[in-house]
Design a protein around this motif. Structure first.
Motif, PDB file in Angstrom:
ATOM      1  N   ASP A  67       0.926  -1.319   0.029  1.00 33.32           N
ATOM      2  CA  ASP A  67      -0.180   0.019   0.142  1.00 33.32           C
ATOM      3  C   ASP A  67       0.902   1.234   0.010  1.00 33.32           C
ATOM      4  O   ASP A  67       1.490   1.639   0.958  1.00 33.32           O
ATOM      5  CB  ASP A  67      -0.797  -0.196   1.359  1.00 33.32           C
ATOM      6  CG  ASP A  67      -1.879   1.198   1.235  1.00 33.32           C
ATOM      7  OD1 ASP A  67      -1.597   2.359   0.914  1.00 33.32           O
ATOM      8  OD2 ASP A  67      -3.220   1.024   1.919  1.00 33.32           O
ATOM      9  N   SER A  68       0.980   1.859  -1.105  1.00 39.64           N
ATOM     10  CA  SER A  68       1.866   3.307  -1.284  1.00 39.64           C
ATOM     11  C   SER A  68       1.556   4.335  -0.406  1.00 39.64           C
ATOM     12  O   SER A  68       2.605   4.706   0.275  1.00 39.64           O
ATOM     13  CB  SER A  68       1.530   3.617  -2.720  1.00 39.64           C
ATOM     14  OG  SER A  68       2.498   4.704  -2.850  1.00 39.64           O
ATOM     15  N   ASP A  69       0.431   4.281   0.006  1.00 38.21           N
ATOM     16  CA  ASP A  69      -0.060   5.364   1.029  1.00 38.21           C
ATOM     17  C   ASP A  69       0.543   5.225   2.741  1.00 38.21           C
ATOM     18  O   ASP A  69       1.206   5.960   2.987  1.00 38.21           O
ATOM     19  CB  ASP A  69      -1.548   5.906   1.276  1.00 38.21           C
ATOM     20  CG  ASP A  69      -1.964   6.590  -0.212  1.00 38.21           C
ATOM     21  OD1 ASP A  69      -1.029   6.804  -0.993  1.00 38.21           O
ATOM     22  OD2 ASP A  69      -3.117   6.379  -0.513  1.00 38.21           O
ATOM     23  N   MET A  70       0.360   3.983   2.744  1.00 39.12           N
ATOM     24  CA  MET A  70       0.933   3.475   3.973  1.00 39.12           C
ATOM     25  C   MET A  70       2.435   3.612   4.306  1.00 39.12           C
ATOM     26  O   MET A  70       2.955   3.921   5.281  1.00 39.12           O
ATOM     27  CB  MET A  70       0.411   2.070   4.478  1.00 39.12           C
ATOM     28  CG  MET A  70      -0.933   1.855   4.852  1.00 39.12           C
ATOM     29  SD  MET A  70      -1.302   0.104   5.183  1.00 39.12           S
ATOM     30  CE  MET A  70      -1.569   0.356   7.143  1.00 39.12           C
ATOM     31  N   VAL A  71       3.077   3.255   2.936  1.00 36.77           N
ATOM     32  CA  VAL A  71       4.458   3.429   3.183  1.00 36.77           C
ATOM     33  C   VAL A  71       4.968   4.573   2.963  1.00 36.77           C
ATOM     34  O   VAL A  71       5.823   4.770   3.972  1.00 36.77           O
ATOM     35  CB  VAL A  71       5.043   2.641   1.554  1.00 36.77           C
ATOM     36  CG1 VAL A  71       6.617   2.808   1.526  1.00 36.77           C
ATOM     37  CG2 VAL A  71       4.982   1.106   1.582  1.00 36.77           C
ATOM     38  N   LYS A  72       4.635   5.535   2.448  1.00 42.39           N
ATOM     39  CA  LYS A  72       4.859   7.017   2.415  1.00 42.39           C
ATOM     40  C   LYS A  72       4.650   7.511   3.879  1.00 42.39           C
ATOM     41  O   LYS A  72       5.570   8.200   4.314  1.00 42.39           O
ATOM     42  CB  LYS A  72       3.826   7.902   1.583  1.00 42.39           C
ATOM     43  CG  LYS A  72       4.271   9.283   1.388  1.00 42.39           C
ATOM     44  CD  LYS A  72       3.561  10.106   0.450  1.00 42.39           C
ATOM     45  CE  LYS A  72       4.270  11.673   0.283  1.00 42.39           C
ATOM     46  NZ  LYS A  72       4.622  12.078   1.645  1.00 42.39           N
ATOM     47  N   ALA A  73       3.406   7.438   4.511  1.00 35.64           N
ATOM     48  CA  ALA A  73       3.291   7.684   5.889  1.00 35.64           C
ATOM     49  C   ALA A  73       4.283   6.994   6.859  1.00 35.64           C
ATOM     50  O   ALA A  73       4.742   7.869   7.522  1.00 35.64           O
ATOM     51  CB  ALA A  73       1.739   7.456   6.188  1.00 35.64           C
ATOM     52  N   ALA A  74       4.822   5.728   6.738  1.00 32.53           N
ATOM     53  CA  ALA A  74       5.543   5.141   7.474  1.00 32.53           C
ATOM     54  C   ALA A  74       7.155   5.751   7.297  1.00 32.53           C
ATOM     55  O   ALA A  74       7.759   6.036   8.251  1.00 32.53           O
ATOM     56  CB  ALA A  74       5.540   3.630   7.361  1.00 32.53           C
ATOM     57  N   VAL A  75       7.287   5.910   5.977  1.00 31.52           N
ATOM     58  CA  VAL A  75       8.583   6.438   5.838  1.00 31.52           C
ATOM     59  C   VAL A  75       8.709   8.165   6.354  1.00 31.52           C
ATOM     60  O   VAL A  75       9.656   8.699   7.154  1.00 31.52           O
ATOM     61  CB  VAL A  75       9.079   6.324   4.178  1.00 31.52           C
ATOM     62  CG1 VAL A  75      10.274   7.479   3.995  1.00 31.52           C
ATOM     63  CG2 VAL A  75       9.133   5.208   3.681  1.00 31.52           C
ATOM     64  N   ASP A  76       7.760   8.904   6.189  1.00 34.69           N
ATOM     65  CA  ASP A  76       7.620  10.049   6.773  1.00 34.69           C
ATOM     66  C   ASP A  76       7.707  10.193   8.311  1.00 34.69           C
ATOM     67  O   ASP A  76       8.654  10.855   9.045  1.00 34.69           O
ATOM     68  CB  ASP A  76       6.302  10.964   6.231  1.00 34.69           C
ATOM     69  CG  ASP A  76       6.508  11.396   4.955  1.00 34.69           C
ATOM     70  OD1 ASP A  76       7.320  11.383   4.277  1.00 34.69           O
ATOM     71  OD2 ASP A  76       5.225  11.587   4.316  1.00 34.69           O
TER      72      ASP A  76
END
Ligand SMILES: NC(=O)c1ccc[n+]([C@@H]2O[C@H](COP(=O)([O-])OP(=O)(O)OC[C@H]3O[C@@H](n4cnc5c(N)ncnc54)[C@H](O)[C@@H]3O)[C@@H](O)[C@H]2O)c1
Length: 248
Positions: A67-76
């Protein structure tokens, strides 16, 4: 071996198995922090607590790598907590084994979305950070299944694709002092391997020249090597760790 002092790391699927052993080894190598990206938050939090009872060095995020959105949120959130990311290990992976003519679309796409697109999603958000800081090491956990394994057309396709991706990225990122390598394990004694059942597990052991399964810690040692300056001239490679079952 040189250690990982001061390095901040992301390990996907580190709630158990190989990923958890990698996180543990990174801490033993004096990494400054490890972020666990795991779709099972309870598992991730239990691992974080076990590995770092102080709660200062290990953070756990609920993150489905597909899930790209979850990955972005976790990386941020990782960057907010740690300030930087020096190491990424794309370890999260699943199997949905079935002979190809009986394999369902869901079995095909689940494995592609997690094993292959999951790696893409992580790299999409982490590679720009590493390019900017001109430092980083990425390790992708492939498999000896990349050579072909009946019942694993989906899994084998993802594990072979990881290698091609790694070679290209190593060539693109070399001048930015960012390295990318693969580790291709043979059979490792984890839940994923035990799920095949006792008979198949014992048969797999017997096919290994060293006549045993490896422990996740043996894999973690190789990944740690690829994340220290001892491997500073190694990029675009696949280290096969299969107790001699696959000799290239
Ligand atoms: N065990 C082996 O024999 C073996 C051999 C070759 C390669 N590998 C590879 O090593 C890696 C780790 O395998 P393992 O044996 O430790 O497996 P495992 O099943 O024991 O652990 C996998 C971990 O990944 C997590 N995970 C799965 N899908 C996820 C997702 N979409 N997002 C976030 N987390 C997710 C799981 O919750 C679990 O914690 C996998 O990529 C696997 O393909 C394992």
């Amino acid at each position: 071996m040189k250690n990982m002092k001061g390095q901040y790391c992301i390990v996907t699927g580190a709630g158990k198995g190989i990923g958890k052993a990698i996180a543990k080894r990174f801490l033993e190598e004096e990494a400054a922090g490890v972020a666990i990206f795991e779709w099972d938050l309870a598992l991730a939090e239990a691992a974080a607590k076990e590995l770092d009872p102080t709660g200062k060095k290990v953070i756990a995020f609920k993150c489905n790598v597909a899930d790209s959105d979850m990955v972005k949120a976790a990386v941020d959130a990782t960057v907010e907590a740690f300030g930087r990311v020096d190491v990424l290990v794309n370890n999260a992976g699943v199997t949905r084994d079935r002979i190809f003519h009986k394999m369902t679309d869901d079995e095909w796409h689940t494995v592609i979305n997690i094993n292959l697109n999951g790696m893409y999603n992580l790299c999409k958000f982490v590679v720009p950070l590493m390019r900017e800081q001109e430092f980083g090491s990425i390790v992708n956990i492939s498999s000896t299944s990349l050579m072909g394994n009946p019942g694993q057309a989906n899994y084998s396709a993802t594990k072979a694709a990881m290698q091609g991706f790694t070679r290209t990225m190593a060539k693109e990122l070399g001048r930015k002092n960012v390295r990318m390598n693969c580790v291709a394990p043979g059979y490792i004694d984890t839940d994923m391997m035990r799920a095949v059942g006792e008979d198949k597990f014992n048969a797999a052991v017997a096919r290994h020249p060293m006549n045993r399964m490896a422990s996740p810690d043996e894999l973690a040692a190789i990944v740690a090597f690829l994340c220290t300056e001892d491997s500073s001239w190694v990029t675009g490679q696949t280290i096969v760790a299969s107790g001699g079952a696959l000799c290239l």
